[in-house]
Design a protein around this motif. Structure first.
Motif, PDB file in Angstrom:
ATOM      1  N   SER A   1      11.270  67.549  36.093  1.00 17.80           N
ATOM      2  CA  SER A   1      12.673  67.579  35.677  1.00 17.80           C
ATOM      3  C   SER A   1      12.994  66.462  34.702  1.00 17.80           C
ATOM      4  CB  SER A   1      13.591  67.471  36.903  1.00 17.80           C
ATOM      5  OG  SER A   1      13.427  68.590  37.736  1.00 17.80           O
ATOM      6  N   VAL A   2      12.551  65.250  35.004  1.00 14.85           N
ATOM      7  CA  VAL A   2      12.825  64.124  34.115  1.00 14.85           C
ATOM      8  C   VAL A   2      12.157  64.347  32.764  1.00 14.85           C
ATOM      9  CG1 VAL A   2      12.435  61.646  33.773  1.00 14.85           C
ATOM     10  CG2 VAL A   2      13.294  62.484  35.960  1.00 14.85           C
ATOM     11  N   THR A   3      10.951  64.885  32.764  1.00 13.19           N
ATOM     12  CA  THR A   3      10.270  65.175  31.499  1.00 13.19           C
ATOM     13  C   THR A   3      11.071  66.191  30.682  1.00 13.19           C
ATOM     14  OG1 THR A   3       8.099  64.653  32.419  1.00 13.19           O
ATOM     15  CG2 THR A   3       8.149  66.074  30.465  1.00 13.19           C
ATOM     16  N   ALA A   4      11.499  67.271  31.322  1.00 13.02           N
ATOM     17  CA  ALA A   4      12.287  68.295  30.617  1.00 13.02           C
ATOM     18  C   ALA A   4      13.597  67.724  30.103  1.00 13.02           C
ATOM     19  CB  ALA A   4      12.546  69.489  31.543  1.00 13.02           C
ATOM     20  N   LEU A   5      14.227  66.877  30.892  1.00 10.36           N
ATOM     21  CA  LEU A   5      15.503  66.295  30.474  1.00 10.36           C
ATOM     22  C   LEU A   5      15.327  65.326  29.313  1.00 10.36           C
ATOM     23  CD1 LEU A   5      17.242  65.761  33.918  1.00 10.36           C
ATOM     24  CD2 LEU A   5      17.787  67.473  32.181  1.00 10.36           C
ATOM     25  N   ARG A   6      14.285  64.548  29.340  1.00 11.59           N
ATOM     26  CA  ARG A   6      14.062  63.608  28.224  1.00 11.59           C
ATOM     27  C   ARG A   6      13.740  64.366  26.937  1.00 11.59           C
ATOM     28  NH1 ARG A   6      11.731  59.093  32.045  1.00 11.59           N
ATOM     29  NH2 ARG A   6      13.684  57.960  32.285  1.00 11.59           N
ATOM     30  N   GLU A   7      12.981  65.440  27.046  1.00 11.29           N
ATOM     31  CA  GLU A   7      12.705  66.266  25.858  1.00 11.29           C
ATOM     32  C   GLU A   7      13.991  66.908  25.354  1.00 11.29           C
ATOM     33  OE1 GLU A   7       9.589  68.922  27.136  1.00 11.29           O
ATOM     34  OE2 GLU A   7       8.089  67.325  27.117  1.00 11.29           O
ATOM     35  N   CYS A   8      14.837  67.326  26.265  1.00  4.91           N
ATOM     36  CA  CYS A   8      16.122  67.923  25.892  1.00  4.91           C
ATOM     37  C   CYS A   8      16.996  66.909  25.179  1.00  4.91           C
ATOM     38  CB  CYS A   8      16.817  68.441  27.150  1.00  4.91           C
ATOM     39  SG  CYS A   8      18.472  69.098  26.863  1.00  4.91           S
ATOM     40  N   GLU A   9      17.061  65.700  25.717  1.00  5.02           N
ATOM     41  CA  GLU A   9      17.905  64.668  25.103  1.00  5.02           C
ATOM     42  C   GLU A   9      17.471  64.404  23.664  1.00  5.02           C
ATOM     43  OE1 GLU A   9      19.579  61.221  23.596  1.00  5.02           O
ATOM     44  OE2 GLU A   9      17.451  61.287  24.069  1.00  5.02           O
ATOM     45  N   ALA A  10      16.176  64.344  23.445  1.00  2.00           N
ATOM     46  CA  ALA A  10      15.673  64.131  22.084  1.00  2.00           C
ATOM     47  C   ALA A  10      16.026  65.322  21.192  1.00  2.00           C
ATOM     48  CB  ALA A  10      14.161  63.908  22.108  1.00  2.00           C
ATOM     49  N   ALA A  11      15.852  66.527  21.706  1.00  2.00           N
ATOM     50  CA  ALA A  11      16.101  67.731  20.904  1.00  2.00           C
ATOM     51  C   ALA A  11      17.573  67.866  20.524  1.00  2.00           C
ATOM     52  CB  ALA A  11      15.635  68.976  21.659  1.00  2.00           C
ATOM     53  N   VAL A  12      18.489  67.621  21.467  1.00  2.00           N
ATOM     54  CA  VAL A  12      19.909  67.781  21.134  1.00  2.00           C
ATOM     55  C   VAL A  12      20.384  66.692  20.184  1.00  2.00           C
ATOM     56  CG1 VAL A  12      20.502  69.090  23.220  1.00  2.00           C
ATOM     57  CG2 VAL A  12      20.762  66.613  23.235  1.00  2.00           C
ATOM     58  N   THR A  13      19.813  65.507  20.304  1.00  2.00           N
ATOM     59  CA  THR A  13      20.184  64.418  19.387  1.00  2.00           C
ATOM     60  C   THR A  13      19.743  64.746  17.965  1.00  2.00           C
ATOM     61  OG1 THR A  13      20.080  62.785  21.168  1.00  2.00           O
ATOM     62  CG2 THR A  13      19.896  61.957  18.905  1.00  2.00           C
ATOM     63  N   VAL A  14      18.506  65.200  17.816  1.00  2.91           N
ATOM     64  CA  VAL A  14      17.993  65.567  16.489  1.00  2.91           C
ATOM     65  C   VAL A  14      18.770  66.758  15.934  1.00  2.91           C
ATOM     66  CG1 VAL A  14      15.993  66.509  15.268  1.00  2.91           C
ATOM     67  CG2 VAL A  14      15.707  64.589  16.848  1.00  2.91           C
ATOM     68  N   CYS A  15      19.040  67.730  16.791  1.00  5.96           N
ATOM     69  CA  CYS A  15      19.761  68.923  16.343  1.00  5.96           C
ATOM     70  C   CYS A  15      21.164  68.556  15.850  1.00  5.96           C
ATOM     71  CB  CYS A  15      19.831  69.932  17.489  1.00  5.96           C
ATOM     72  SG  CYS A  15      20.529  71.523  17.014  1.00  5.96           S
ATOM     73  N   ALA A  16      21.871  67.728  16.602  1.00  2.00           N
ATOM     74  CA  ALA A  16      23.221  67.321  16.179  1.00  2.00           C
ATOM     75  C   ALA A  16      23.173  66.598  14.841  1.00  2.00           C
ATOM     76  CB  ALA A  16      23.864  66.440  17.244  1.00  2.00           C
ATOM     77  N   ALA A  17      22.216  65.694  14.687  1.00  2.55           N
ATOM     78  CA  ALA A  17      22.091  64.962  13.422  1.00  2.55           C
ATOM     79  C   ALA A  17      21.771  65.915  12.274  1.00  2.55           C
ATOM     80  CB  ALA A  17      21.012  63.892  13.542  1.00  2.55           C
ATOM     81  N   ALA A  18      20.903  66.880  12.521  1.00  2.00           N
ATOM     82  CA  ALA A  18      20.549  67.840  11.476  1.00  2.00           C
ATOM     83  C   ALA A  18      21.755  68.686  11.082  1.00  2.00           C
ATOM     84  CB  ALA A  18      19.395  68.728  11.947  1.00  2.00           C
ATOM     85  N   MET A  19      22.538  69.114  12.062  1.00  2.00           N
ATOM     86  CA  MET A  19      23.716  69.924  11.743  1.00  2.00           C
ATOM     87  C   MET A  19      24.726  69.136  10.927  1.00  2.00           C
ATOM     88  SD  MET A  19      24.397  72.362  15.056  1.00  2.00           S
ATOM     89  CE  MET A  19      24.158  71.147  16.348  1.00  2.00           C
ATOM     90  N   LEU A  20      24.856  67.846  11.215  1.00  2.00           N
ATOM     91  CA  LEU A  20      25.795  67.015  10.455  1.00  2.00           C
ATOM     92  C   LEU A  20      25.334  66.803   9.018  1.00  2.00           C
ATOM     93  CD1 LEU A  20      26.738  64.338  13.116  1.00  2.00           C
ATOM     94  CD2 LEU A  20      28.215  66.140  12.179  1.00  2.00           C
ATOM     95  N   SER A  21      24.032  66.854   8.802  1.00  2.00           N
ATOM     96  CA  SER A  21      23.516  66.591   7.458  1.00  2.00           C
ATOM     97  C   SER A  21      23.426  67.852   6.597  1.00  2.00           C
ATOM     98  CB  SER A  21      22.138  65.930   7.545  1.00  2.00           C
ATOM     99  OG  SER A  21      21.180  66.860   8.006  1.00  2.00           O
ATOM    100  N   GLU A  22      23.689  68.998   7.184  1.00  2.00           N
ATOM    101  CA  GLU A  22      23.620  70.242   6.423  1.00  2.00           C
ATOM    102  C   GLU A  22      24.891  70.446   5.610  1.00  2.00           C
ATOM    103  OE1 GLU A  22      22.673  72.917   9.595  1.00  2.00           O
ATOM    104  OE2 GLU A  22      20.544  72.470   9.453  1.00  2.00           O
ATOM    105  N   GLY A  23      24.871  71.443   4.785  1.00  2.00           N
ATOM    106  CA  GLY A  23      25.932  71.681   3.825  1.00  2.00           C
ATOM    107  C   GLY A  23      27.316  71.910   4.381  1.00  2.00           C
ATOM    108  N   GLU A  24      27.452  72.457   5.585  1.00  2.00           N
ATOM    109  CA  GLU A  24      28.765  72.775   6.126  1.00  2.00           C
ATOM    110  C   GLU A  24      28.927  72.205   7.538  1.00  2.00           C
ATOM    111  OE1 GLU A  24      29.880  76.945   5.660  1.00  2.00           O
ATOM    112  OE2 GLU A  24      28.146  77.172   4.343  1.00  2.00           O
TER     113      GLU A  24
END
Length: 136
Positions: free
Chosen positions: A25-48
């Protein structure tokens, strides 16, 4: 099992948690935390970024809830089963809400594909660990 901290083995047993389930569970959660952080940053850097505002907000909420959940799980639940159960339920919900929007964009945005997969796995891990608390 690759317990993220060997000291948790004893705590997990005392807290009536499966050490393997806790580690997974902790492994899955840590991977999730990294993925959502990167995803949010990527969405903010896109055109819209305004178009993705709700998805960014859900990813950020998910990151915060997952981080808090990991901190409590690092203490093998801290001994308060009711608090841990509520936290696992909230974490699963935050992951599911993030997944809901990122899954809609997974076909054309690689970061959303990774995020959708990670949030799905993390929500499942929370539900599985939560079920283990009920039966313990």
């Amino acid at each position: 099992m690759n317990l993220h901290n060997p000291l948790l083995l004893d705590l997990a047993v005392k807290a009536r948690l499966s050490p393997a389930a806790l580690d997974d569970s902790v492994t899955a959660l840590r991977e999730c935390e990294a993925a959502v952080t990167v995803c949010a940053a990527a969405m903010l850097s896109e055109g819209e970024p305004e178009r993705m505002r709700e998805a960014v907000s859900r990813d950020m909420d998910c990151s915060d809830v997952v981080t808090a959940t990991c901190r409590v799980l690092d203490r093998a639940g801290g001994g308060d089963a009711a608090l841990l159960a509520s936290l696992l339920d909230a974490c699963a919900m935050a992951c599911e809400r993030s997944h809901e929007l990122c899954a809609q964009h997974a076909g054309h945005l690689p970061h959303c594909r990774v995020c959708a997969d990670a949030t799905r796995k993390a929500a499942g891990a929370c539900r599985q660990l939560r079920a283990g608390l009920t039966s313990a």
